[in-house]
Each structure stands twice: as structure tokens, then as C-alpha cells.
Write a protein that holds these residues in place. Structure first.
Motif, PDB file in Angstrom:
ATOM      1  N   ALA A  63      69.889 -23.122 -88.912  1.00  0.00           N
ATOM      2  CA  ALA A  63      70.373 -21.751 -88.840  1.00  0.00           C
ATOM      3  C   ALA A  63      69.252 -20.800 -89.218  1.00  0.00           C
ATOM      4  CB  ALA A  63      71.582 -21.569 -89.765  1.00  0.00           C
ATOM      5  N   ALA A  64      69.499 -19.520 -88.990  1.00  0.00           N
ATOM      6  CA  ALA A  64      68.512 -18.499 -89.347  1.00  0.00           C
ATOM      7  C   ALA A  64      68.705 -17.978 -90.759  1.00  0.00           C
ATOM      8  CB  ALA A  64      68.560 -17.335 -88.355  1.00  0.00           C
ATOM      9  N   ALA A  65      69.923 -18.100 -91.306  1.00  0.00           N
ATOM     10  CA  ALA A  65      70.231 -17.573 -92.643  1.00  0.00           C
ATOM     11  C   ALA A  65      70.851 -18.675 -93.497  1.00  0.00           C
ATOM     12  CB  ALA A  65      71.188 -16.384 -92.544  1.00  0.00           C
ATOM     13  N   TYR A  66      70.395 -18.772 -94.731  1.00  0.00           N
ATOM     14  CA  TYR A  66      70.915 -19.742 -95.691  1.00  0.00           C
ATOM     15  C   TYR A  66      71.244 -18.996 -96.989  1.00  0.00           C
ATOM     16  CZ  TYR A  66      69.048 -23.246 -92.496  1.00  0.00           C
ATOM     17  OH  TYR A  66      68.788 -24.007 -91.388  1.00  0.00           O
ATOM     18  N   TYR A  67      72.293 -19.464 -97.671  1.00  0.00           N
ATOM     19  CA  TYR A  67      72.812 -18.768 -98.846  1.00  0.00           C
ATOM     20  C   TYR A  67      72.828 -19.711-100.050  1.00  0.00           C
ATOM     21  CZ  TYR A  67      74.552 -15.597 -95.217  1.00  0.00           C
ATOM     22  OH  TYR A  67      74.654 -14.751 -94.146  1.00  0.00           O
ATOM     23  N   GLN A  68      72.837 -19.094-101.236  1.00  0.00           N
ATOM     24  CA  GLN A  68      72.936 -19.850-102.477  1.00  0.00           C
ATOM     25  C   GLN A  68      73.344 -18.893-103.602  1.00  0.00           C
ATOM     26  OE1 GLN A  68      70.102 -22.618-105.335  1.00  0.00           O
ATOM     27  NE2 GLN A  68      69.803 -22.654-103.124  1.00  0.00           N
ATOM     28  N   LEU A  90      64.653 -11.646 -97.913  1.00  0.00           N
ATOM     29  CA  LEU A  90      65.599 -12.079 -98.932  1.00  0.00           C
ATOM     30  C   LEU A  90      66.624 -10.979 -99.160  1.00  0.00           C
ATOM     31  CD1 LEU A  90      63.304 -13.738-101.649  1.00  0.00           C
ATOM     32  CD2 LEU A  90      64.421 -14.805 -99.690  1.00  0.00           C
ATOM     33  N   PHE A  91      67.883 -11.397 -99.279  1.00  0.00           N
ATOM     34  CA  PHE A  91      68.975 -10.479 -99.551  1.00  0.00           C
ATOM     35  C   PHE A  91      69.683 -10.931-100.829  1.00  0.00           C
ATOM     36  CE2 PHE A  91      68.159 -10.302 -95.068  1.00  0.00           C
ATOM     37  CZ  PHE A  91      68.405  -8.986 -94.689  1.00  0.00           C
ATOM     38  N   LEU A  92      70.064  -9.989-101.649  1.00  0.00           N
ATOM     39  CA  LEU A  92      70.904 -10.239-102.814  1.00  0.00           C
ATOM     40  C   LEU A  92      72.168  -9.425-102.669  1.00  0.00           C
ATOM     41  CD1 LEU A  92      68.425 -10.357-105.848  1.00  0.00           C
ATOM     42  CD2 LEU A  92      69.879 -12.208-104.994  1.00  0.00           C
ATOM     43  N   ASP A  93      73.307 -10.119-102.580  1.00  0.00           N
ATOM     44  CA  ASP A  93      74.596  -9.463-102.363  1.00  0.00           C
ATOM     45  C   ASP A  93      74.551  -8.569-101.130  1.00  0.00           C
ATOM     46  OD1 ASP A  93      75.457 -10.716-104.663  1.00  0.00           O
ATOM     47  OD2 ASP A  93      74.957  -9.018-105.945  1.00  0.00           O
ATOM     48  N   ASN A  94      73.968  -9.118-100.037  1.00  0.00           N
ATOM     49  CA  ASN A  94      73.886  -8.446 -98.738  1.00  0.00           C
ATOM     50  C   ASN A  94      73.015  -7.198 -98.756  1.00  0.00           C
ATOM     51  OD1 ASN A  94      75.550 -10.339 -97.483  1.00  0.00           O
ATOM     52  ND2 ASN A  94      77.404  -9.239 -98.078  1.00  0.00           N
ATOM     53  N   ARG A  95      72.120  -7.079 -99.714  1.00  0.00           N
ATOM     54  CA  ARG A  95      71.172  -5.970 -99.764  1.00  0.00           C
ATOM     55  C   ARG A  95      69.759  -6.509 -99.627  1.00  0.00           C
ATOM     56  NH1 ARG A  95      72.764  -2.722-105.136  1.00  0.00           N
ATOM     57  NH2 ARG A  95      72.687  -4.883-105.901  1.00  0.00           N
ATOM     58  N   LEU A  96      68.993  -5.928 -98.718  1.00  0.00           N
ATOM     59  CA  LEU A  96      67.619  -6.371 -98.498  1.00  0.00           C
ATOM     60  C   LEU A  96      66.776  -6.026 -99.719  1.00  0.00           C
ATOM     61  CD1 LEU A  96      65.421  -7.501 -96.583  1.00  0.00           C
ATOM     62  CD2 LEU A  96      65.097  -5.170 -95.745  1.00  0.00           C
ATOM     63  N   CYS A 126      70.471 -14.678-100.106  1.00  0.00           N
ATOM     64  CA  CYS A 126      70.393 -15.035 -98.687  1.00  0.00           C
ATOM     65  C   CYS A 126      68.932 -15.066 -98.262  1.00  0.00           C
ATOM     66  CB  CYS A 126      71.156 -14.027 -97.822  1.00  0.00           C
ATOM     67  SG  CYS A 126      70.968 -14.273 -96.036  1.00  0.00           S
ATOM     68  N   VAL A 127      68.540 -16.145 -97.605  1.00  0.00           N
ATOM     69  CA  VAL A 127      67.193 -16.297 -97.053  1.00  0.00           C
ATOM     70  C   VAL A 127      67.324 -16.250 -95.535  1.00  0.00           C
ATOM     71  CG1 VAL A 127      65.153 -17.762 -96.907  1.00  0.00           C
ATOM     72  CG2 VAL A 127      66.499 -17.706 -99.017  1.00  0.00           C
ATOM     73  N   TRP A 128      66.630 -15.299 -94.920  1.00  0.00           N
ATOM     74  CA  TRP A 128      66.746 -15.102 -93.468  1.00  0.00           C
ATOM     75  C   TRP A 128      65.367 -15.044 -92.850  1.00  0.00           C
ATOM     76  CZ3 TRP A 128      65.194 -10.933 -90.294  1.00  0.00           C
ATOM     77  CH2 TRP A 128      65.674 -10.985 -88.975  1.00  0.00           C
ATOM     78  N   GLN A 129      65.201 -15.799 -91.761  1.00  0.00           N
ATOM     79  CA  GLN A 129      63.932 -15.825 -91.032  1.00  0.00           C
ATOM     80  C   GLN A 129      64.217 -15.666 -89.550  1.00  0.00           C
ATOM     81  OE1 GLN A 129      60.475 -16.421 -92.000  1.00  0.00           O
ATOM     82  NE2 GLN A 129      60.228 -15.778 -89.894  1.00  0.00           N
ATOM     83  N   PRO A 130      63.654 -14.645 -88.874  1.00  0.00           N
ATOM     84  CA  PRO A 130      63.919 -14.486 -87.435  1.00  0.00           C
ATOM     85  C   PRO A 130      63.259 -15.569 -86.613  1.00  0.00           C
ATOM     86  CG  PRO A 130      62.272 -12.901 -88.173  1.00  0.00           C
ATOM     87  CD  PRO A 130      62.776 -13.602 -89.404  1.00  0.00           C
TER      88      PRO A 130
END
Length: 392
Positions: A63-68, A90-96, A126-130
Motif C-alpha cells: 500500500a501507499a499509506a501505513y499506520y501505527q 508523515l501524518f499525525l492524527d491526519n495532519r501533515l 501515518c507514513v505515506w509515499q507516492p
């Protein structure tokens, strides 16, 4: 007699049993367990359930996004370190809260990325990589390094994001493979000196010498060519594993050959086998397309030119690996650009050389022959550039 004496307990037991049944029938999700740092367990978003589920590498697709879930304590830093490609976020509580500006390894404090009033309790990371999945294995807890402040006797920790040189755990493995490649080239040159010199001659690469025509009329499946194809495949595979580490995120490749990223030797051998299979198997593809376009007499000449050009271009791949081993710690982005440039030059130069050779025998202004060249060389070139070069 005893039953009548405790008859008042019967309604109480019935009420208690009813409450137990109601509690058992009601499902209450457990709150996330408090964690003091990162773990190896990651979550992915399940669209069908509209919830986060545990990510299983051998079961779920990348996947492109992983959560923890991460737990923060007051006045306590939470340092993490990770390797990131450009634009990893990186996102914390859906905030970049962070975006990587260049390929490097980073160390940052998650607590400093939140307002002071929110640095407590559990937060969703959240870790997101395009385009390609992030390297989850690189996300680990970092040790707090005390840094003495001037004018103060106390020590504090580094809290800002600090990029570090991007290294690779397989430096010794890559060096051993390079030594093997050098020994193979030396042994082949000593054993097949005339044929080796005929392939690796710089002055005759773009000339019209007779030696150039002799090569296109000699047999292709010789021991010399087969050995050189194997060495070329090993060199190209080594470059892919060292610099283009996420090539196995291609869905088809991952489903057919799911090799762990830590198994460096196995990945190099796997990629080498795939590349050698592609080079040798292209002859069957050319025969099929030549039959369809009715240009069968040109197939053998085209394939021999293809083999000779990639073998000549492949001689520069070990030099890129030497550049990687020497400068990747200090100039990782420059090494990536050089690698992409060499691979692009090898692929594009092969197509140009083949087109030049075919044009000597039949004009490419013929729409029929031009369509054949596009189907056999140009379209595969675009696909390979997309998978290897422009993905990174």
C-alpha cells in the motif's frame, strides 16, 4: 425447606445472568494499547470495513499509506529514524507534519511535531509515499543523544529532523559481487580474446568497418556471448538492488517472486536470472513479431545488434557501482542521478543503434518497418524506462 429459605436469591441470580448475557452479546472494541515507541506492527486501511487492520506482508498487497499508534508522554521525546525517498510524508492524527525534501535517512522527534497541549496520550502515525510503498523496515526507534547546550550544565536531546547519509546494509555483499564481476570479465577476456575485443571496441561502435558487419553475420548463441550475457545480467541486477531498492514493489514481480529485502544475495541472483531470461528470450519475441510484420530476414540482424550493444553498454555498470560504494554516504542524490543517466543511456542507445543498423538494410521511412521497430523496441523502451528510471 432450604430452597424456601433462600427464595429471595432467585430473582437476584436471574438479574445477574441477564446482565452477563447482555455484556457478552455487546461488542466493544478495545482502545489502542499504549506504546512508548515504534513497533514492527503496521496497520493499513480496509475500505470494505472502513477500519484499520493489521498489515501482513505475505498476505496483503503493498500500500501507499501505513499506520501505527504511538504513545506520547509529557516532557518525553519520541525519536525515530527512517530512510526516505523524496516526498515521503508523515501524518499525525491526519495532519501533515513532515515531508522529505530529498532521499536520505532522517531522525526526528514526533513529540516536537505536535503542539505542546497535545503531547500526551495516543496518536495515529501515518507514513505515506507516492508511487511506491515506503521502506517500513527502516522505521526504528532512535536513541536519545545528549547534546550539551552552551552556558547550561544540563543536556538536552536533538529534536529537529536531521538528515543523515543514506547507506545500505549490503555494502560488503556489493563489494564481493563487484570482485566476482571483475574476475569474470578478466577470465573471459583471457579465454576469448579475439571475440572479446570485437565486442568491446570503442572506435568501431559507430563506424562502418568490416568488423562491424562480420559480427552481425556470426552466430549469436556462442559460449562467449552466453557468458557475457550472464555477467551483464549480474552487473545490472547488482545496480538495481543497490540503488533502485524498491523495484520489487511491482505487483506482478512481487506476486511471482516475493523475496525479502534483507536477502540481498538472493535478490541479486533473482534479478540476474530475470534479466538474463529477458535478454535471451527476446529472440523468440522478435521471431514472433517478425512473422507478424513479415520482416523475418531482419530478425537475426536486429537481435545480434541488440546483444552486442547491451554487452558494450553493460561494461559501464560496474563503474556506477564503484561510484555508489564511494559517494553514496555523502552524495546519495547525485549517485541516483548518475545511475538513472547510465541506465537511460544504455536503453536509449540500444534502440538508436538497432534503428541505425536496420536503416542500412531497409529504409525506416517505410511505415511497415517503422511500425515493426516501434512494436519491438520503442514500446518496450518506454516500459523499461517507466519501471526502472522514472519510478524513482
Amino acid at each position: 425447606m432450604l430452597l424456601f429459605r433462600f427464595h429471595w436469591l432467585i430473582p437476584l441470580l436471574a438479574l445477574l445472568l441477564t446482565q452477563l448475557r447482555a455484556t457478552a452479546a455487546e461488542y466493544r472494541p478495545l482502545p489502542p494499547a499504549p506504546r512508548g515507541g515504534l513497533t514492527a506492527d503496521w496497520l493499513i486501511y480496509d475500505t470494505a470495513r472502513n477500519s484499520l487492520i493489521l498489515y501482513l506482508p505475505d498476505y496483503h498487497a503493498p500500500a501507499a499509506a501505513y499506520y501505527q499508534w504511538v504513545g506520547l508522554r509529557p516532557n518525553k521525546p519520541l525519536l525515530i529514524t527512517f530512510a526516505a525517498r523524496k516526498n515521503l510524508s508523515l501524518f499525525l492524527d491526519n495532519r501533515l507534519v513532515f515531508t522529505a525534501s530529498r532521499p536520505a535517512s532522517y531522525t526526528l522527534d514526533l513529540a516536537e511535531l505536535l503542539p505542546k497541549t497535545e503531547r500526551l496520550g495516543n496518536h495515529l502515525l501515518c507514513v505515506w509515499q507516492p508511487e511506491v510503498p515506503p521502506n517500513l523496515a527502516s522505521f526504528t526507534n532512535a536513541t536519545v543523544v545528549p547534546v550539551a547546550q552552551s552556558g547550561k550544565g544540563t543536556a538536552t536531546a536533538a529534536l529537529l529532523a536531521q538528515p543523515r547519509p543514506l547507506g545500505h546494509q549490503g555494502q560488503n555483499v556489493f563489494l564481493c559481487f563487484l570482485l566476482v564481476i571483475g574476475l569474470l570479465y578478466g577470465g573471459i577476456r583471457a579465454t576469448y580474446q579475439p571475440g572479446f575485443a570485437r565486442i568491446y571496441q570503442f572506435e568501431g561502435l559507430w563506424s562502418k568497418q568490416s568488423n562491424d558487419q562480420d559480427f552481425l553475420t556470426k552466430p549469436t548463441l556462442t559460449w562467449l556471448n552466453l557468458l557475457l550475457v550472464m555477467v551483464f545480467a549480474l552487473s545490472f541486477a547488482l545496480l538495481l538492488v543497490a540503488i533502485h531498492t524498491n523495484i520489487q514493489t511491482i505487483v506482478i514481480l512481487r506476486r511471482l517472486f516475493d523475496v525479502p529485502e534483507s536477502a540481498i544475495v538472493l535478490r541479486v541472483l533473482l534479478y540476474a536470472a530475470l534479466i538474463a531470461g529477458f535478454v535471451l528470450g527476446k529472440y523468440l519475441f522478435l521471431e514472433l513479431m517478425g512473422y507478424i510484420f513479415d520482416v523475418t530476414p531482419l530478425v537475426m540482424v536486429q537481435y545480434r545488434e541488440f546483444v552486442r550493444t547491451i554487452l558494450f553498454m553493460g561494461l559501464f555498470l560496474p563503474l556506477v557501482m564503484l561510484l555508489y560504494l564511494g559517494l553514496n554516504q555523502t552524495l546519495p542524490e547525485t549517485v541516483l542521478w548518475v545511475s538513472n543517466g547510465v541506465v537511460s543511456l544504455m536503453l536509449v542507445g540500444t534502440v538508436v543503434r538497432i534503428a541505425r543498423t536496420l536503416h542500412r538494410r531497409a529504409s525506416l521511412l517505410n511505415l511497415h518497418l517503422f511500425s515493426y521497430l516501434c512494436a519491438t523496441e520503442v514500446i518496450p523502451l518506454v516500459i523499461l524506462l517507466k519501471l526502472i528510471v522514472f519510478t524513482y
